[in-house]
Design an enzyme around this catalytic site. Structure first.
Site, mmCIF file in Angstrom:
data_model
loop_
_atom_site.group_PDB
_atom_site.id
_atom_site.type_symbol
_atom_site.label_atom_id
_atom_site.label_comp_id
_atom_site.label_asym_id
_atom_site.label_seq_id
_atom_site.Cartn_x
_atom_site.Cartn_y
_atom_site.Cartn_z
ATOM 1 N N ASP A 1 42.453 36.943 44.016
ATOM 2 C CA ASP A 1 43.125 36.551 45.260
ATOM 3 C C ASP A 1 42.416 35.315 45.802
ATOM 4 O O ASP A 1 41.312 35.403 46.325
ATOM 5 C CB ASP A 1 43.043 37.728 46.240
ATOM 6 C CG ASP A 1 43.618 37.415 47.601
ATOM 7 O OD1 ASP A 1 44.415 36.472 47.703
ATOM 8 O OD2 ASP A 1 43.278 38.131 48.564
ATOM 9 N N ASN B 1 27.866 26.837 37.383
ATOM 10 C CA ASN B 1 28.727 25.976 38.195
ATOM 11 C C ASN B 1 28.005 25.140 39.244
ATOM 12 O O ASN B 1 28.376 24.003 39.478
ATOM 13 C CB ASN B 1 29.824 26.813 38.863
ATOM 14 C CG ASN B 1 30.906 27.178 37.874
ATOM 15 O OD1 ASN B 1 30.625 27.584 36.758
ATOM 16 N ND2 ASN B 1 32.164 27.007 38.265
ATOM 17 N N ASP C 1 28.959 39.978 40.771
ATOM 18 C CA ASP C 1 29.861 39.342 39.802
ATOM 19 C C ASP C 1 29.404 37.909 39.581
ATOM 20 O O ASP C 1 29.429 37.091 40.497
ATOM 21 C CB ASP C 1 31.291 39.381 40.340
ATOM 22 C CG ASP C 1 32.321 38.984 39.304
ATOM 23 O OD1 ASP C 1 31.929 38.468 38.240
ATOM 24 O OD2 ASP C 1 33.524 39.191 39.550
ATOM 25 N N GLU D 1 45.982 56.417 44.671
ATOM 26 C CA GLU D 1 47.086 55.486 44.870
ATOM 27 C C GLU D 1 48.248 56.174 45.578
ATOM 28 O O GLU D 1 48.647 57.287 45.221
ATOM 29 C CB GLU D 1 47.583 54.976 43.513
ATOM 30 C CG GLU D 1 46.600 54.067 42.793
ATOM 31 C CD GLU D 1 46.579 52.660 43.355
ATOM 32 O OE1 GLU D 1 47.215 52.419 44.392
ATOM 33 O OE2 GLU D 1 45.920 51.801 42.757
ATOM 34 N N ALA E 1 24.327 33.896 41.051
ATOM 35 C CA ALA E 1 24.626 32.455 41.029
ATOM 36 C C ALA E 1 24.087 31.779 39.778
ATOM 37 O O ALA E 1 24.717 30.865 39.226
ATOM 38 C CB ALA E 1 24.029 31.795 42.276
ATOM 39 N N ASN F 1 42.460 46.334 45.078
ATOM 40 C CA ASN F 1 43.419 46.883 46.043
ATOM 41 C C ASN F 1 44.593 45.983 46.395
ATOM 42 O O ASN F 1 45.514 46.438 47.073
ATOM 43 C CB ASN F 1 42.707 47.185 47.371
ATOM 44 C CG ASN F 1 42.060 48.541 47.377
ATOM 45 O OD1 ASN F 1 42.702 49.537 47.143
ATOM 46 N ND2 ASN F 1 40.761 48.568 47.617
ATOM 47 N N ASP G 1 47.272 32.649 42.832
ATOM 48 C CA ASP G 1 46.684 33.966 42.592
ATOM 49 C C ASP G 1 46.991 34.398 41.158
ATOM 50 O O ASP G 1 47.869 33.842 40.503
ATOM 51 C CB ASP G 1 47.289 35.006 43.544
ATOM 52 C CG ASP G 1 46.974 34.708 45.004
ATOM 53 O OD1 ASP G 1 46.001 33.989 45.260
ATOM 54 O OD2 ASP G 1 47.710 35.213 45.876
ATOM 55 N N ASN H 1 25.919 31.947 35.982
ATOM 56 C CA ASN H 1 26.909 30.912 35.661
ATOM 57 C C ASN H 1 26.336 29.536 35.968
ATOM 58 O O ASN H 1 25.357 29.410 36.706
ATOM 59 C CB ASN H 1 28.229 31.157 36.410
ATOM 60 C CG ASN H 1 28.115 30.903 37.906
ATOM 61 O OD1 ASN H 1 27.932 29.774 38.352
ATOM 62 N ND2 ASN H 1 28.207 31.967 38.704
ATOM 63 N N ASP I 1 43.176 33.289 48.308
ATOM 64 C CA ASP I 1 43.275 32.883 49.717
ATOM 65 C C ASP I 1 42.984 34.011 50.707
ATOM 66 O O ASP I 1 43.395 33.952 51.855
ATOM 67 C CB ASP I 1 44.659 32.279 49.999
ATOM 68 C CG ASP I 1 45.777 33.239 49.611
ATOM 69 O OD1 ASP I 1 45.458 34.420 49.344
ATOM 70 O OD2 ASP I 1 46.943 32.818 49.558
ATOM 71 N N HIS J 1 38.972 42.614 34.243
ATOM 72 C CA HIS J 1 37.864 41.770 34.676
ATOM 73 C C HIS J 1 36.610 42.631 34.660
ATOM 74 O O HIS J 1 36.666 43.830 34.934
ATOM 75 C CB HIS J 1 38.120 41.195 36.069
ATOM 76 C CG HIS J 1 37.014 40.321 36.565
ATOM 77 N ND1 HIS J 1 36.449 39.330 35.788
ATOM 78 C CD2 HIS J 1 36.339 40.297 37.739
ATOM 79 C CE1 HIS J 1 35.489 38.739 36.475
ATOM 80 N NE2 HIS J 1 35.399 39.307 37.652
ATOM 81 N N CYS K 1 34.337 36.612 31.422
ATOM 82 C CA CYS K 1 33.773 37.572 32.379
ATOM 83 C C CYS K 1 32.819 38.583 31.749
ATOM 84 O O CYS K 1 31.771 38.887 32.317
ATOM 85 C CB CYS K 1 34.879 38.278 33.150
ATOM 86 S SG CYS K 1 35.931 39.355 32.146
#
Length: 708
Positions: A305, A230, A358, A447, A225, A398, A329, A228, A307, A335, A276
């Site tokens: 993603d 924010n 991250d 995959e 946290a 994924n 998205d 960054n 949502d 990344h 990043c």
């Protein structure tokens, strides 16, 4: 008999530093690791009687207390010293007025800056004498510490290596960028500890916050946290809009040291700007500095993603151009995040090992922009319900990539796209070398395999539970329409043609681009295809900046025929709008007579050139010449170029060297001296910076010998 007191302390920094692998920290305090014995020598105003013992007090943080385990009071014993669940001490030797004492902290002690005090137990009451401060770190060498890492080679790489490599680019063209972690540079340890002290939880309740600092889960989540800016006055402010006024472009940073020092000296004002790889580079510095084995990981075709639907939904127009007002998205070219190694006492031993962290501010986690720690083992098995932030990380590697054609009447239809796109070539630097290691297999099964789709369905089930009434939960999409979760698993029909972009010449910065769209008819019937081509300069997040290509072709494909459509994009078309990422996205929406639709995409990174050579042996304390060969990539004369040079243990701070004006495509050699101050493998970074083209970055590993 006169009262006894300590007159001087010898912290035995050389001996303790070597034993604790902390000799690289510049001091002035002693730095040791928890769960391990360290030794100090005390000078007294008189010799110690046989019945007298030392009573030590260690305390860390404000309102230190034994109840919170931020304070301990213990006395020297005569038995052999053992590391246990409490602080202990033993008198090792006594010679006249000096006493050598060994102390040991428990392997789950709170990390941070400690005050050590001592008094002598005797019939007379003596007050504690403050002996000074020392710093206690996590200990990956201690089997009882939750951060224990068994491999010495990995400890050397992931804890002690002060430089590294961050992989950037696109899946088919991965580029290595050097990064100076610099965790042993002046003031960096002090700054890393102050990052913890600036966190909101410390500001709200400092005593309780410090008491949690025994736990790598707590500490890494707090650092995630704080790196960054924010929700707090954290270290780095993100910027993805190409507006870097009043700050530094993310691509201009060559390491973490300048960033951390600027934040500290600027009274904790966030440093502008990061993306990043900058967040990941800084977090790697902080966690290695605190003693947690940490590495930098790059994921190519990384899903964002928004949502928790485990799918990335991209809306495009009839030319394949992304409709940003509908598309929440996204799929980034790459990344970068971190992995740290520690036990998950909260989840169980299966989930111990590498944990994703991250610091890039993408989505909030429990109201704060942070991510992790998420167990890599949990991601592999689809256990997305486990702490912390499993769904977001699972999606990054994924998620299914779904393309929707948005029609003018606001209807939409699925376009064929590749479910294998997301989470490719997950990469990190090899242990002990500069090569790239593909760790995709740690995150997901092969995959298209049965196991991979089973895990995906398991993750979907855990996220979208059936409601009590039996109605299925709906996922809100950007368009305001709902999607049944079952729809996520139904791919679009495979079209009867295939398409692929082929690069005809290596795409070089400053040159025209020559490609072809190769189409193939898979049927025995003739087909008419409408091909709508578009191209745009993009950021590495694949966000379009400016359109540079827009054309249509009608193509007749005979039975099983292959055709090539040549495409040329001149330098003048992309010159003004190329970003520092040096990336271009091409798209072809292919509309077949039968109503089939195929979207073909190609991400291109423009190549550049720089070479670095060391002319002679590198030895500590002796100057050595470095030769850098640069090339003007443009077909025009350029002036005002500068070489920016950096490297921990090779030179103090940064070096700036003016480059003479360069004729079109001219090669030039620039030489300069460096005088190494530390032995071992050292990374030298050299960037060619110009107002006329994006930075050209290079690095070399220099093996520095000790002075004879």
């Amino acid at each position: 008999m006169a009262g006894i007191r300590v007159t001087e302390v010898d912290w035995q920094q050389l001996r303790n530093g070597a034993a604790h692998h902390t000799q690289e920290y510049p001091g002035p305090e002693l730095v040791v690791r928890r769960g391990q014995i360290f030794t100090i020598t005390l000078e007294l105003n008189r010799s110690l009687d046989s019945e007298e013992t030392f009573i030590f007090t260690v305390e860390t943080g404000p309102q230190a207390s034994e109840g919170l385990r931020t304070k301990a009071v213990f006395q020297t014993s005569t038995s052999e010293l053992e590391v246990g669940d409490a602080w202990t001490a033993v008198k090792e030797a006594q010679a006249e007025d000096t006493v050598t004492v060994s102390l040991a902290s428990p392997p789950n002690a709170v990390i941070g800056r400690y005050l050590l005090s001592a008094r002598v137990s005797s019939r007379r009451k003596h007050s504690d004498r403050k002996l000074g401060e020392f710093i206690l770190l996590f200990n990956p060498w201690c089997p009882e510490d939750n951060v224990f890492l068994a491999s010495e080679e990995e400890r050397q790489e992931y804890v002690l290596n002060d430089s590294g490599i961050i992989f950037r680019g696109v899946e088919k063209h991965i580029r290595a960028q050097g990064w100076n972690f610099g965790q042993f540079e002046e003031d960096i340890l002090n700054i890393c500890l102050s990052i913890l002290d600036r966190s909101p939880s410390h500001q709200d309740d400092p005593a309780t916050d410090v008491s949690h600092r025994h736990d790598p889960i707590y500490v890494t989540r707090a650092i995630s946290a704080m790196v960054n800016s924010n929700n707090d006055r954290g270290v780095v402010q993100g910027q993805w809009q190409r507006k870097y006024g009043g700050g530094t472009s993310p691509l201009h940073w060559r390491g973490s040291v300048a960033i951390l020092q600027q934040w500290f000296k600027g009274r904790f004002k966030p440093v502008k700007y990061g993306q990043c790889w900058v967040f990941a580079g800084v977090m790697c510095t902080v966690l290695r500095c605190l003693g947690i084995a940490t590495r930098v990981v790059s994921n190519f075709n990384s899903a964002h993603d928004t949502d928790r639907s485990l799918s990335v939904d991209k809306y495009v127009d009839s030319f394949g151009r992304t409709l940003e007002y509908l598309t929440e998205d996204s799929m980034w070219n790459f990344h970068v995040w971190n992995e740290s190694w520690f036990a998950r006492q909260d989840l169980g031993p299966f989930y111990s090992g590498w944990q994703v962290l991250d610091a890039t501010p993408q989505e909030e986690s429990e109201g704060v922009f942070r991510c992790g720690p998420a167990s890599v083992a949990a991601i592999l098995e689809g256990d997305v319900h486990l702490a912390h932030d499993g769904p977001f990380v699972f999606s990054e590697v994924n998620a299914d990539y779904i393309t929707w054609l948005w029609n003018e009447d606001e209807s939409r239809e699925r376009v064929y796209s590749d479910t294998k796109k997301i989470g490719r070539c997950i990469s990190t630097k090899a242990v002990g070398s500069d090569s790239r290691v593909d760790i995709t297999g740690l995150y997901k099964y092969p995959e298209g395999s049965r196991k991979e789709r089973q895990v995906y369905r398991r993750a979907v089930k855990k996220l979208f539970s059936v409601e009590a009434s039996g109605r299925r939960a709906r996922v809100r999409r950007a368009s305001g329409r709902g999607l049944w979760r079952d729809d996520l698993l139904q791919p679009a029909a495979k079209p009867s043609i295939t398409g692929k972009f082929k690069v005809l010449e290596p795409p070089k910065l400053g040159h025209d681009l020559r490609l072809a769209l190769c189409l193939a008819n898979l049927t025995s019937q003739t087909q008419q295809v409408q091909v709508n081509l578009s191209g745009a300069t993009i950021l590495y997040t694949r966000r379009p900046v400016a359109e540079i290509l827009h054309e249509s072709h009608k193509v007749r494909l005979g039975p099983e025929e292959e055709r090539k459509i040549p495409i040329t994009i001149s330098y003048s078309q992309y010159k003004e709008d190329l970003t520092e990422d040096k990336k271009i996205l091409l798209a072809a929406m292919c509309l077949v007579t039968k109503g089939e639709k195929l979207l073909v995409e190609k991400d291109i990174t423009l190549e550049d050139f720089i070479t670095i050579k060391v002319l002679g042996p590198a030895v500590v304390g002796m100057a050595v010449v470095v030769e850098v060969m640069v090339v003007n990539p443009l077909l025009e004369r350029v002036e005002d170029c500068v070489l920016m040079v950096e490297g921990s243990g090779l030179l103090r701070g940064q070096l700036s060297i003016d480059v003479p004006s360069l004729e079109p495509q001219e090669r030039a050699s620039v030489r300069f001296n460096i005088t190494p101050s530390k032995s071992g493998p050292r990374q030298l970074q050299v960037d060619l910076v110009s107002p006329h083209f994006p930075d050209i970055k290079g690095f070399v590993i220099i093996h520095v010998a000790k002075a004879k």
